[in-house]
Motif scaffolding. Structure first.
Motif, PDB file in Angstrom:
ATOM      1  N   ALA C 315      34.805  48.919  57.063  1.00 26.77           N
ATOM      2  CA  ALA C 315      34.141  48.046  58.044  1.00 26.77           C
ATOM      3  C   ALA C 315      33.968  46.634  57.490  1.00 26.77           C
ATOM      4  O   ALA C 315      34.188  45.642  58.196  1.00 26.77           O
ATOM      5  N   ALA C 316      33.593  46.534  56.208  1.00 27.39           N
ATOM      6  CA  ALA C 316      33.384  45.211  55.611  1.00 27.39           C
ATOM      7  C   ALA C 316      34.713  44.455  55.520  1.00 27.39           C
ATOM      8  O   ALA C 316      34.780  43.259  55.836  1.00 27.39           O
ATOM      9  N   ALA C 317      35.786  45.153  55.106  1.00 23.62           N
ATOM     10  CA  ALA C 317      37.097  44.502  55.008  1.00 23.62           C
ATOM     11  C   ALA C 317      37.552  44.002  56.375  1.00 23.62           C
ATOM     12  O   ALA C 317      38.070  42.884  56.518  1.00 23.62           O
ATOM     13  N   LYS C 318      37.315  44.823  57.392  1.00 24.06           N
ATOM     14  CA  LYS C 318      37.709  44.439  58.747  1.00 24.06           C
ATOM     15  C   LYS C 318      36.896  43.222  59.209  1.00 24.06           C
ATOM     16  O   LYS C 318      37.434  42.291  59.806  1.00 24.06           O
ATOM     17  N   LYS C 319      35.610  43.242  58.897  1.00 21.06           N
ATOM     18  CA  LYS C 319      34.712  42.158  59.314  1.00 21.06           C
ATOM     19  C   LYS C 319      35.182  40.805  58.779  1.00 21.06           C
ATOM     20  O   LYS C 319      35.091  39.791  59.471  1.00 21.06           O
ATOM     21  N   VAL C 320      35.680  40.780  57.539  1.00 23.59           N
ATOM     22  CA  VAL C 320      36.110  39.493  56.979  1.00 23.59           C
ATOM     23  C   VAL C 320      37.557  39.164  57.337  1.00 23.59           C
ATOM     24  O   VAL C 320      38.094  38.167  56.866  1.00 23.59           O
ATOM     25  N   GLY C 321      38.194  40.005  58.169  1.00 20.73           N
ATOM     26  CA  GLY C 321      39.488  39.623  58.726  1.00 20.73           C
ATOM     27  C   GLY C 321      40.691  40.385  58.212  1.00 20.73           C
ATOM     28  O   GLY C 321      41.821  40.069  58.573  1.00 20.73           O
TER      29      GLY C 321
END
Lengths: 43, 94, 357
Positions: C315-321
């Motif tokens: 989720a964090a990796a996706k959040k930053v793009g």
């Protein structure tokens, strides 16, 4: 009771003992697994 | 017996002291902390808070969700004052 | 000031699996760990894990920590900071930490995963400050990490999994365990662990509680009595145990001080061990970009912590793009669901149903 003392009693054992029919067919493995816990390596 | 039960280990506060403080009218964690210091030691209340809550609930009949939690301020771990004062630790953030 | 895509506080099973996932999709990761080594509580878990084969069931906790550490070592976009406790989180989204050289570090992460774990609870009883009274987790650390036994005869308080497993490991280390005392009417840990310690001759006394520790300078014994439904001692049931150590395994509380500082919505859940953050299905708090994995979001065990780590890492990796396949999320959520499906997880399901948004 297993859940109170840690030692299975007759009732606990009955819950995992194979059926009479299966016992009559010959030797059978009885797994000491009284409780459903989140654990799958033996499946 | 209550004077032999420790509630706050950091500040050496007994259950008897906590209960007397609550009976004297301090019924929030913040008030109790300000009067007898429990929760102000190195662990910052992580060990004793739940036990103090239980005493408050027992004496006042309050529910757990009605007991306000003290503000958690930084730093959450102990640091040396010398380090906090070091000039290279005072860079501006913006 | 350090900048990064993802900052992770805590290098236990949740933090490490989160770091591996986030970094595998390309995110830059900083891990802050207050201890000298990676693994969190895994390093003292010398027993083989239960759980799913997909999450290292059958492998010892310490070996799982090493598998994670080896994997992270190969990743160039992961920076590991050992002996560096996080100190605070501020409204301008800055996380501070304390380096082993005494330097105050400032980190500005785009996303943040708190995998801060839990701490042991304490209970009130007479003379509960005598030397020789330990948390069960502390004893496990002493024995399995530092090779030090706490004493010769132990009384264990609490028959949850930790109490049962640490009792077994005490016997393995040559220490006598006089009894396991449990205030509830039923054994809380897995029965298979309970049976194992019973076979070693350790009695498990349910509906019993410690009344007081005996001794002047250190523990020399303990008084235990049967208790009624109102947790009051039953008359004439008190008995004395000659022990030099009392081990408390009476539950864990989530460690969430930094989360309180972030201003996210936090509620009390008895089932999950204390105050816990409200989370969405990505385990994101009510503050966008701040995630929580492992015991800090509710007390469970290492396997769920590992999967929650995967989920927050994705989720964090996706959040930053970064691009993260949908299947990764589905797999992690399904893993958690099946882990929590059984009767022993009933309280977890109840607790989670109240805090999911």
């Amino acid at each position: 009771m297993l859940k109170n003392t840690g030692v299975p009693d007759e009732k606990d054992l009955a819950s995992v003992t194979p059926t009479k029919k299966r016992l009559e067919e010959g030797p059978v493995v009885m797994v000491e697994c009284f409780q459903e816990i989140p654990c799958d390596p033996c499946h | 017996m209550d004077d032999k039960i420790i509630i706050c280990f950091c500040e050496d506060i007994t259950r008897a002291e906590v209960r007397q403080t609550i009976k004297n009218g301090a019924t929030t964690l913040d008030e109790i902390k300000r009067i007898i210091r429990c929760g102000m030691g190195p662990c910052q209340g992580k060990t004793c808070e739940e036990m103090i809550c239980r005493e408050i609930m027992d004496i006042t009949g309050k529910k757990k969700e009605d007991i306000l939690i003290p503000t958690r301020r930084p730093p959450t771990s102990s640091i040396l004052l010398a380090d906090a004062a070091r000039s290279d630790n005072n860079e501006k953030t913006s | 000031m350090l900048k990064t895509d993802v900052a992770i506080v805590g290098a236990g099973p949740a933090g490490l699996s989160a770091a591996i996932k986030a970094a595998s999709f390309g995110a830059d990761v900083i891990i802050l760990e207050r201890d000298k080594w990676l693994g969190g509580q895994l390093v003292k878990q010398t027993h083989s894990f239960f759980g799913s084969k997909n999450e290292y069931a059958g492998i010892r906790g310490i070996d799982i920590a090493n598998i994670f550490a080896d994997e992270l070592e190969k990743m160039e976009n992961v920076q590991i900071m050992l002996e560096t406790p996080a100190l605070g989180y501020y409204e301008d989204n800055i996380l501070t930490a304390y380096s082993p050289q005494g330097k105050m570090l400032k980190i500005k992460p785009n996303t943040l995963i708190f995998a801060t774990g839990a701490m042991e609870k304490m209970i009130p009883f007479e003379n509960n400050d005598l030397p020789g009274i330990y948390g069960a987790g502390a004893v496990q650390t002493l024995m399995n990490v530092y090779g030090v036994v706490p004493g010769e005869n132990v009384l264990m308080i609490g028959a949850g999994n930790i109490g049962l497993i640490v009792s077994y490991q005490l016997v393995q280390a040559g220490v006598d365990v006089a009894a396991i005392v449990e205030a509830l009417p039923e054994i809380g840990g897995y029965w298979v662990h309970a049976s194992k310690v019973r076979r070693m001759g350790i009695p498990i006394l349910t509906n019993h509680s410690i009344i007081k520790a005996l001794g002047k300078e250190q523990v020399q014994g303990a008084v235990v009595a049967q208790i009624d439904e109102k947790w009051q001692p039953v008359k004439e049931t008190a008995r004395e145990f000659q022990v030099d150590t009392i081990c408390l395994s009476v539950g864990l509380s989530p460690l969430i001080e930094l989360l309180w500082q972030s201003g996210c919505h936090i509620v009390y859940s008895k089932e999950l061990g204390g105050y816990v953050p409200i989370l969405n299905e990505d385990l994101e708090t009510t503050v966008p970009g701040i995630y929580v994995a492992g015991d800090a979001s509710g007390i469970e065990e290492a396997t769920s912590a590992i999967i929650e780590g995967h989920l927050t890492g994705c989720a964090a990796a996706k959040k930053v793009g970064y691009e993260v396949p949908k299947e990764e999320f589905i797999k992690a959520r399904k893993g958690l669901e099946s882990l929590r499906a059984g009767p022993v997880s009933q309280h977890i399901r109840k607790g989670l149903s109240l805090i999911r948004r």
